[in-house]
Design an enzyme around this catalytic site. Structure first.
Site, PDB file in Angstrom:
ATOM      1  N   GLU A 150       4.668  -9.931  15.303  1.00 24.74           N
ATOM      2  CA  GLU A 150       3.862 -10.610  16.319  1.00 24.74           C
ATOM      3  C   GLU A 150       3.897 -12.122  16.152  1.00 24.74           C
ATOM      4  OE1 GLU A 150       2.223  -8.393  14.069  1.00 24.74           O
ATOM      5  OE2 GLU A 150       2.695  -6.660  15.298  1.00 24.74           O
ATOM      6  N   ARG A 162       0.819  -1.218   0.000  1.00 26.84           N
ATOM      7  CA  ARG A 162       0.000   0.000   0.000  1.00 26.84           C
ATOM      8  C   ARG A 162       0.850   1.265   0.000  1.00 26.84           C
ATOM      9  NH1 ARG A 162      -2.722  -3.826   3.023  1.00 26.84           N
ATOM     10  NH2 ARG A 162      -1.698  -3.100   4.914  1.00 26.84           N
TER      11      ARG A 162
END
Length: 176
Positions: free
Chosen positions: A98, A61
């Site tokens: 994560e 993006r």
């Protein structure tokens, strides 16, 4: 800054990609030509006098507005991608996410010590990917490095700005 225009056109998807996450979908901004114009105009105002020579767009993006801004600033575009996507020799940076370790890379000849570099991505949450991109760009010893996001999550306790060194100027167009 027309925050209302951008906020009114920003889609929020609850519980995606995992339960408890409110995903901010910038593709709804990109499909609206008035939003794209507003984002480009605001980014140009921030960086028009900074001497930017290269804009590094973070996959994927980050490619959209980095390209639009590069045209306005007369700068080159550097793609920061996942491994195996760039065809020539690259420089890599790995970082913890994560769910494990990830790696990003750019072409070895993309940046030099005379460049003033702006790194751009859509959203600042924890700052992990962009911090890795900054560390990667710093390997090239450019004159200066700036970081920009369209959206910065500030009310979710993520404190993404804390990831960056003091010499890095971080800006965002919208803070949520």
């Amino acid at each position: 800054m027309n925050n209302k225009l951008l906020l009114d056109n920003l889609r929020c998807i609850p519980d995606w990609p995992i339960k408890g996450v409110n995903f901010r979908d910038v593709t709804t901004l990109f499909k609206n030509k008035e939003c794209v114009k507003e984002i480009e105009k605001e980014m140009f105002e921030i960086y028009k006098d900074k001497g930017i020579t290269k804009i590094v767009g973070i996959e994927s993006r980050g490619f959209v507005m980095s390209s639009a801004l590069a045209i306005e600033l007369g700068a080159g575009i550097v793609l920061c991608r996942k491994p195996g996507k760039l065809p020539c020799e690259t420089v890599q940076q790995s970082y913890a996410k994560e769910y494990g370790i990830d790696t990003i890379e750019i072409h070895k000849d993309a940046i030099d010590e005379n460049d003033i570099v702006l790194l751009h991505d859509d959203l600042l949450a924890t700052g992990g990917t962009m911090k890795a991109a900054c560390d990667l760009v710093k390997k090239f010893n450019p004159k200066k490095v700036y970081v920009n996001f369209i959206i910065e999550l500030v009310n979710e306790g993520l404190n993404g700005r804390a990831a960056f060194d003091e010499d890095i100027e971080v800006t965002s167009l919208i803070q949520i």
